[in-house]
Structures are given as C-alpha cells and as structure tokens.
Design an enzyme around this catalytic site. Structure first.
Site, PDB file in Angstrom:
ATOM      1  N   CYS A  98       1.034  -2.387  -6.244  1.00  0.00           N
ATOM      2  CA  CYS A  98       1.855  -2.800  -5.097  1.00  0.00           C
ATOM      3  C   CYS A  98       0.966  -3.249  -3.945  1.00  0.00           C
ATOM      4  O   CYS A  98       1.372  -4.055  -3.126  1.00  0.00           O
ATOM      5  CB  CYS A  98       2.717  -1.650  -4.622  1.00  0.00           C
ATOM      6  SG  CYS A  98       3.286  -0.583  -5.927  1.00  0.00           S
ATOM      7  N   HIS A 151      10.431   2.363 -17.163  1.00  0.00           N
ATOM      8  CA  HIS A 151       9.300   1.511 -17.579  1.00  0.00           C
ATOM      9  C   HIS A 151       7.960   2.222 -17.512  1.00  0.00           C
ATOM     10  O   HIS A 151       6.931   1.666 -17.895  1.00  0.00           O
ATOM     11  CB  HIS A 151       9.278   0.183 -16.809  1.00  0.00           C
ATOM     12  CG  HIS A 151       8.776   0.235 -15.401  1.00  0.00           C
ATOM     13  ND1 HIS A 151       7.501  -0.185 -15.072  1.00  0.00           N
ATOM     14  CD2 HIS A 151       9.359   0.618 -14.255  1.00  0.00           C
ATOM     15  CE1 HIS A 151       7.340  -0.053 -13.745  1.00  0.00           C
ATOM     16  NE2 HIS A 151       8.450   0.427 -13.232  1.00  0.00           N
ATOM     17  N   ASN A 197       0.267   8.465  -8.949  1.00  0.00           N
ATOM     18  CA  ASN A 197       0.182   7.248  -9.758  1.00  0.00           C
ATOM     19  C   ASN A 197      -1.197   6.610  -9.748  1.00  0.00           C
ATOM     20  O   ASN A 197      -1.518   5.813 -10.616  1.00  0.00           O
ATOM     21  CB  ASN A 197       1.241   6.236  -9.317  1.00  0.00           C
ATOM     22  CG  ASN A 197       1.286   6.034  -7.833  1.00  0.00           C
ATOM     23  OD1 ASN A 197       1.471   6.990  -7.076  1.00  0.00           O
ATOM     24  ND2 ASN A 197       1.096   4.813  -7.390  1.00  0.00           N
ATOM     25  N   THR A 236      28.240  -2.352 -11.681  1.00  0.00           N
ATOM     26  CA  THR A 236      28.431  -2.210 -13.124  1.00  0.00           C
ATOM     27  C   THR A 236      27.128  -1.733 -13.750  1.00  0.00           C
ATOM     28  O   THR A 236      26.060  -2.279 -13.491  1.00  0.00           O
ATOM     29  CB  THR A 236      28.881  -3.554 -13.731  1.00  0.00           C
ATOM     30  OG1 THR A 236      30.064  -3.952 -13.037  1.00  0.00           O
ATOM     31  CG2 THR A 236      29.159  -3.435 -15.212  1.00  0.00           C
ATOM     32  N   SER A 265      11.606   6.827 -13.852  1.00  0.00           N
ATOM     33  CA  SER A 265      11.743   5.395 -14.100  1.00  0.00           C
ATOM     34  C   SER A 265      11.404   5.079 -15.554  1.00  0.00           C
ATOM     35  O   SER A 265      10.352   5.498 -16.054  1.00  0.00           O
ATOM     36  CB  SER A 265      10.794   4.643 -13.169  1.00  0.00           C
ATOM     37  OG  SER A 265      10.828   3.269 -13.461  1.00  0.00           O
TER      38      SER A 265
HETATM   39  C1  LIG Z   1       6.159   3.187 -10.503  1.00  0.00           C
HETATM   40  C2  LIG Z   1       6.401   4.279  -9.556  1.00  0.00           C
HETATM   41  C3  LIG Z   1       7.513   4.278  -8.700  1.00  0.00           C
HETATM   42  C4  LIG Z   1       8.461   3.124  -8.632  1.00  0.00           C
HETATM   43  O1  LIG Z   1       9.260   3.010  -9.781  1.00  0.00           O
HETATM   44  P1  LIG Z   1      10.019   1.622 -10.063  1.00  0.00           P
HETATM   45  O2  LIG Z   1      10.886   1.914 -11.244  1.00  0.00           O
HETATM   46  O3  LIG Z   1       8.967   0.618 -10.359  1.00  0.00           O
HETATM   47  O4  LIG Z   1      10.809   1.322  -8.841  1.00  0.00           O
HETATM   48  C5  LIG Z   1       7.701   5.364  -7.871  1.00  0.00           C
HETATM   49  N1  LIG Z   1       6.849   6.400  -7.876  1.00  0.00           N
HETATM   50  C6  LIG Z   1       5.786   6.452  -8.687  1.00  0.00           C
HETATM   51  C7  LIG Z   1       4.902   7.638  -8.657  1.00  0.00           C
HETATM   52  C8  LIG Z   1       5.521   5.391  -9.546  1.00  0.00           C
HETATM   53  O5  LIG Z   1       4.447   5.441 -10.333  1.00  0.00           O
END
Ligand SMILES: *Cc1c(COP(=O)(O)O)cnc(C)c1O
Length: 394
Positions: free
Chosen positions: A323, A200, A150, A236, A198
C-alpha cells in the site's frame, strides 16, 4: 518465477477456483429472492457462514460478510466506537504498527473527538498484556491490536491481551487478516470480541472477507441499503466469492499444521542464510513470527532498487507494504520498531508460500547476497560507512 509476496496476496487455490466458477455458472440467483434459485444462493451463503464460523470457533450468526479485511476493520472499530460514545467512553487503545485500515480509521475518530493511545511495539515488534492493562482507563471503549503484523510477521499474545480486556470490561478487536488460515485461532479461547479476516490472504478470492462479532455486540453499518447480513451490511452478497472463501478457509485449516511446519523450516533456512550478509538485521522477533515471514534491513542500500534487481532474477518480493510502495516514506512498521529512516529504507520482506522448495530458498539467498553486494558497490551511503565518515547502525 519465485513468488515470495504472500503477505500482499496469495494465489487462488484450485479448490476455491472450482467453487467460484461453479457458483458463477450455476448459482447466480439473488439470495434475497424467495423462489427456488434465490434460495439456492441463500443456502450457499448460510453453508459458507457455518463452515467459516466452525473454523474460528464462532457461531454462524456471529459472522458478517464484508468486501475484505479493510471493510471489516472499519466496521469493527466504528461499531465499538459508537457503542462507547453512547456510554460516554471515547478512549481507544491500539499500536503504532497496525495496518492502515485500522490506523486511518483511528485517525478519523481522533478528529471526531476520540482519544487514541498507540502502544509502543518495542524492538521485537511485540506488545505485552501488562502494557495493555496499564493503558486501559475508565473511559476506554476498545482495544484493537492485530494478531500478526503484515510486514514483520510478529504474533501478539492476543489470548492474554484478550483476557486483560475481558477482565476490565473493554471490547477487544483483532485484525487477524494475516493470521486466519495460517496459525490456530479460536475466538472463544482467545477472548476475542471482534475479528477481521480477508479471503485473499488465505488462497481465497480478492474483494471478500468477514467480520466476527461476538453475540450481543451490536454492529453499526458502514453501507446503508437493503436488509442483507441481518441489516448490518447492505448490498447483494458476493455469493461466488463467499463460497470460494469458505472452501479456501476449510482447506487452509485442514492443512495448517503441515503447512506451518514446512514454512517454518523454509523461513528459518532463509533467515540463517540472509544473516550472513554483513550489516544486516532481521526485523521482528525471530521465533514469535508467522511461519512464512522473513523481513530484513540491509544497511547502505535502498529497498526499491533491491526489489527491481530481484525481480530481474525472477524473485517477487516486497519492501515495506504494498500500500505504501510508490511513496518514498519508509514503512511506519519499521519506524515503530525503532529503525531509523536510512536503515528502514533498505528493507526486504519475503513472505513464503507452500509452493516453494528448499532449492528456491537457496536461490533467494544467493540472489539477495549478490544484489546487496552489487548495490553497495556504488552506494554513496555505503562508501561513507566504509570510510568511517558515517557510523554503522547494524
Ligand atoms: C491485507 C490486509 C488488510 C486489508 O485486507 P483487504 O482484504 O485487502 O482489504 C488488513 N489488515 C492486514 C493485516 C492485512 O494484511
């Protein structure tokens, strides 16, 4: 505004927004209810499960919905650790530069008596399948290595790593949060047993994600309660979020080749421009990286000041991961690839999106050059470097 922090989160796509608002308005029943309105919600869930499974080459029963990437990582690792413990296997292999959702889970497991081996990711931010093979022991129950990092965007040879794990009978989990919807992935071809994603990070909504677990792998639940998700994830279901996630993933997958080609072009233009800044260096392998990821270190400055001044110029970027911002520790990812503290502090991550143009990239290059020069003008470290009191590293 130039948004260049797509690794932190992405903007919800119009199509996903439409799905989400339609579902919020029209399909608000509880999927566990047996009357018609509940069953309509159930149908939305199962359709989303099929669509998501199809994108990654899984079958619908192998997909469990979660609250996001962090939960999927926790559940994948906890499940494999639990299966290992039952067989007397309590050794786990990972890398030093995983996301904290992985590293902190492993740290807890270490305290619970597991042995953790963190592989070196080298200067280029890559592990080799041979190193993974060499680290596997009789008592290894899990290898967990992220598909794409990331912060520095490096893409691991997961298919080959998966093959090594399969041949040795060890489960392979990959945190593919940065990869799903951005680069081609297929759980069968890539020899993946467990995969986290994820929404988003691919233009879906926040607070929803999924865990793929290959048929036959028993998941442990992190959340106890009702029998939702075949008893593996109580609560839910987030029907509008899950429906919107499926819309976003289908869209990202349909446009993947085109988006990746465009982003790669922007990325390489940006890398070439920033390389002109003296005493700077790209972090991570230049080619084996996500199409939209650029991450640089500039000697003699602090990433935090760089970010604030870029923000004044309308450029939103990041230094280290979101983070950890707010803490003064340099990024564990940059330390893992061998950057020393001073250099790691002067880092900048620009994660590009398809909405940016070549003119935007040129504006970013001009702005970063200006800001770096300006900050170096009154940096005591830079003065020491220039006078020879300190030696340049980059
Ligand atoms: C953003 C991210 C996560 C965490 O995902 P969330 O949906 O925000 O909990 C985990 N691993 C990587 C590599 C990410 O970029």
């Amino acid at each position: 505004m130039i948004y260049a922090d797509n690794a932190a989160t992405t903007k919800l796509s119009e199509a996903a927004l439409c799905t989400m608002t339609d579902l919020l308005r029209e399909v608000w029943g509880n999927p566990s209810s047996l009357y018609t309105h509940g069953q309509e919600a159930k149908e939305v869930l199962e359709k989303a499960r099929e669509e998501i499974a199809a994108v990654i080459g899984a079958s619908p029963r192998e997909i469990t919905f979660t609250s996001g990437g962090s939960e999927a990582d926790n559940q994948a690792i906890r499940s494999a650790a639990e299966r290992g413990r039952i067989k007397g296997k309590k050794h786990i292999i990972s890398t030093a530069f995983e996301h904290h959702a992985v590293l902190h889970t492993l740290e807890k497991l270490r305290k619970e008596g597991y042995e953790i081996t963190l592989l070196d990711v080298h200067e280029n931010g890559l592990v080799t399948p041979e190193e993974v093979g060499a680290a596997i022991r009789e008592d290894t129950c899990l290898v967990t290595i992220m598909t794409a990092n990331n912060e520095i965007g490096t893409i691991q040879p997961i298919r080959e790593i998966g093959a090594v794990c399969r041949a040795r009978g060890v489960l392979f989990h990959t945190d593919a949060v940065q990869a799903v919807g951005h680069i081609p992935l297929n759980v069968a071809d890539d020899n993946i047993d467990l995969l986290s994603a994820s929404a988003h990070k691919f233009h879906g909504p926040k607070g929803v994600g999924f865990l793929y677990a290959r048929k036959g792998i028993l998941l442990s639940n992190l959340i106890e309660g009702g029998a939702q998700e075949r008893g593996k994830r109580a609560g839910t279901e987030n029907v509008p979020g899950i429906g919107a996630m499926a819309t976003a993933l289908k869209e990202a997958n349909a446009n993947m080749a085109q988006n990746a080609a465009y982003l790669t072009k922007l990325r390489d233009r940006l890398i070439a421009g920033l390389k002109e800044i003296p005493h700077s260096a790209l972090n991570g392998d230049e080619k084996r990286r996500l199409p939209g990821n650029v991450n640089f270190c500039f000697e003699g400055i602090e990433g935090e000041s760089l970010l604030l001044l870029l923000d004044d110029k309308g450029i939103q970027a990041s230094s280290g991961s979101a983070c950890t911002s707010g803490s003064l520790d340099p990024s564990h990812v940059l330390l893992a690839i061998g950057r020393v503290h001073d250099v790691a502090h002067g880092s900048l991550r620009l994660s590009l999106g398809e909405d940016l143009s070549e003119e935007d990239i040129d504006y970013i290059i001009r702005s970063v050059k200006e800001v770096v020069t300006y900050l170096r003008g009154f940096s005591p470290i830079w003065r020491d470097l220039m006078s020879g009191k300190k030696e340049f590293i980059l």
